[in-house]
Design an enzyme around this catalytic site. Structure first.
Site, short mmCIF file in Angstrom:
data_model
loop_
_atom_site.label_atom_id
_atom_site.label_comp_id
_atom_site.label_asym_id
_atom_site.label_seq_id
_atom_site.Cartn_x
_atom_site.Cartn_y
_atom_site.Cartn_z
N GLU A 90 44.82 19.04 6.48
CA GLU A 90 46.72 19.87 6.18
C GLU A 90 45.89 20.91 5.42
OE1 GLU A 90 51.13 19.23 6.58
OE2 GLU A 90 49.88 17.32 7.32
N CYS A 122 50.20 15.62 10.23
CA CYS A 122 49.53 14.28 9.93
C CYS A 122 48.51 13.51 10.37
CB CYS A 122 50.44 13.59 9.09
SG CYS A 122 51.23 13.75 7.62
N HIS A 245 50.98 5.42 10.69
CA HIS A 245 50.63 6.27 9.71
C HIS A 245 52.15 6.03 8.24
CE1 HIS A 245 51.44 10.11 7.92
NE2 HIS A 245 52.51 10.31 7.74
#
Ligand code: ZN
Lengths: 357, 134
Positions: A90, A122, A245
């Site tokens: 990102e 992400c 994550h």
């Protein structure tokens, strides 16, 4: 008659595995208590212990280069055999001009290679892994390099500023019979969900408060994990380690419990409290940390999450080759242990939050 | 700043790629196509390991344009383990005393940026060993 769901399982025609991996975490650490001191007068709880902060001469390109060199050292292959260099992030330093070409050049993979940058919040790094499985698994390429790396930024004073960290990992995919861990199958799940975004010319992201938990992270992570386990006839008890994550400590822990995992199964891959949320780097650096200690024969579950929103889930099985290969480059803990604490003022300077002219 | 010059130098600058003399095996950096030892043609590419030690150093507090955001920084002459001496910036140094003989390794970092709109220039720097030699 209802069609079988089995075609949802992503499985290439040739078996693919991880032939090399390498982590990178910069050396500076900003304690969450330091953010609280500046913005909350030191009051209230903090979501993590500290986050990793890049040095003034570091960005996604330099961090990706070091992670890729670590992965190459473990793979022991000629970099000119790599046919794809894919960097998911990102925080690419340029809006237009790929990070991947610089990385490819620096590691010696140019010029006979595909180079591209991936974006999906992400999960940009696991997107690159999914694509690399296809690229290698179809026989188009012998080796492909997938990287997830970020230098995440939060608006000063925003809740995100406690956790937005820097780091990630590089994964080289190749033939299963040369691999340190091979992919048993994967699954991807995506919907249009407005939980988090950053417009093209904005420096800091926005988040839709109500949307970040249930309909976003949990819905996608839980569905992806459940679907993959169902499609591969596995259950939580079949996995030695699970990596989610990790935007904070609570979300992955709660997801793990809801799926029936014990907290110990998350432990080796849960780094957010000491490095922060490394966005596209988060699932990959968690995986690298698990590969540093996993034993041959163990099965690993990796589940990413990207806002917007989607999850990729992977089932991996560790081979005998891992034990020897992991000694050939610095471990994730080597980077976590290399630690220099900075105060908020130094952090502001390193991250370009001060304007000098 | 000359974009084309950065582009031509990228292999040596990103990864310490030099040359080896096919006649006397001397390792050459930066590449100059002529062996400094025997004076014969030397164009065979050679990838340096990146390991070396500090030969001498100085701290820069007044930086040339494009480097000012990184001051103060330390510039060193590094003796590569294959022989050549290289001038480069040291990085990741905090709270660490630099001394002659300090073992270092090459990393690729941002060298400079030509303002907010210009090109980012990447190249080699050296840092203290991440993992001290076993
Ligand atoms: Zn010679």
């Amino acid at each position: 008659m209802e069609q079988s769901n089995q075609d949802r399982l992503l499985k290439p025609s040739k078996q693919v595995g991880i032939v090399g991996y390498g982590a990178y975490i910069p050396r500076y650490r900003l304690p969450a208590s330091e953010v609280a001191r500046i913005w909350a007068g030191g009051a209230g709880g903090v979501p993590i212990v500290e986050k990793a902060v890049p040095g003034i001469d570091e960005d996604v390109i330099t961090m990706s280069i070091e992670a890729a060199r670590n992965a190459l050292a473990r793979a022991s292959i000629d970099p000119s055999e790599i046919r794809a260099v894919w960097v998911g992030s990102e925080s690419h330093p340029y809006s237009v001009k790929p990070s991947s070409t610089v990385v490819a050049e620096a590691i010696g993979a140019t010029p006979h290679t595909l180079a591209a940058d991936w974006e999906f919040a992400c999960k940009a790094g696991t997107e690159a892994i999914q694509a690399a499985i296809g690229f290698v698994g179809s026989g188009m390429a012998r080796f492909a390099l997938a990287i997830g790396m970020d230098t995440a930024q939060g608006r000063p004073g925003d809740a995100l500023e406690y956790t937005t960290g820097a780091g990630g990992a590089a994964i080289i995919l190749g033939p299963s019979d040369e691999s340190l861990a091979h992919f048993e199958g994967s699954y991807s799940y995506a919907t249009d969900t407005p939980d988090f975004w950053r417009r093209a010319d904005e420096k800091y992201p926005e988040h839709g408060e109500r949307f970040t938990g249930e309909p976003a992270y949990f819905k996608h992570v839980l569905t992806a994990a459940k679907e993959l386990m169902s499609l591969t006839n596995t259950g939580p008890e079949d996995y030695a380690h699970v990596i989610f994550h990790q935007p904070n400590v609570k979300f992955p822990q709660r997801a793990g419990r809801m799926l029936g995992f014990a907290d110990e199964q998350l432990e080796a891959g849960l780094l957010v409290s000491v490095i922060g949320n490394t966005y596209a780097g988060s699932p990959l650096v968690g995986l690298a940390s698990v590969l540093d200690i996993a034993e041959p024969g163990q099965r690993l579950l990796l589940v990413s999450y990207g806002s917007g929103a989607g999850s990729d889930a992977f089932s991996l099985s560790v081979t005998d080759r891992l034990v020897e290969a992991r000694e050939k480059a610095p471990s994730t803990q080597d980077y976590i242990g290399r630690r220099t604490e900075v105060d908020y003022a130094t952090y502001a300077r390193y991250r370009g939050k001060l304007t000098l002219s | 700043m000359e974009v084309s010059r950065h582009w031509r130098l990228k292999k040596q600058r990103y990864a310490l790629q030099g040359e080896v003399c096919p006649h006397c095996s001397v390792k050459i950096f930066p590449p100059r196509d002529i062996c400094p030892d025997c004076g014969l043609d030397a164009r065979t590419p050679f990838q340096f390991s990146g390991r070396g030690e500090v030969y001498s150093f100085t701290t820069v507090r007044d930086a040339p344009e494009g480097h000012s955001e990184q001051v103060p920084y330390t510039v060193a002459l590094v003796r590569l383990e294959e022989g050549p001496l290289v001038t480069a910036q040291l990085t990741d140094l905090d709270q660490q005393d630099v001394e002659i003989g300090l073992p270092v390794e090459m990393v690729t970092r941002k060298l400079r940026s030509d303002g907010e709109r210009g090109m980012l220039v990447y190249g080699y720097k050296f840092r203290p060993l991440l993992r001290p030699a076993a």
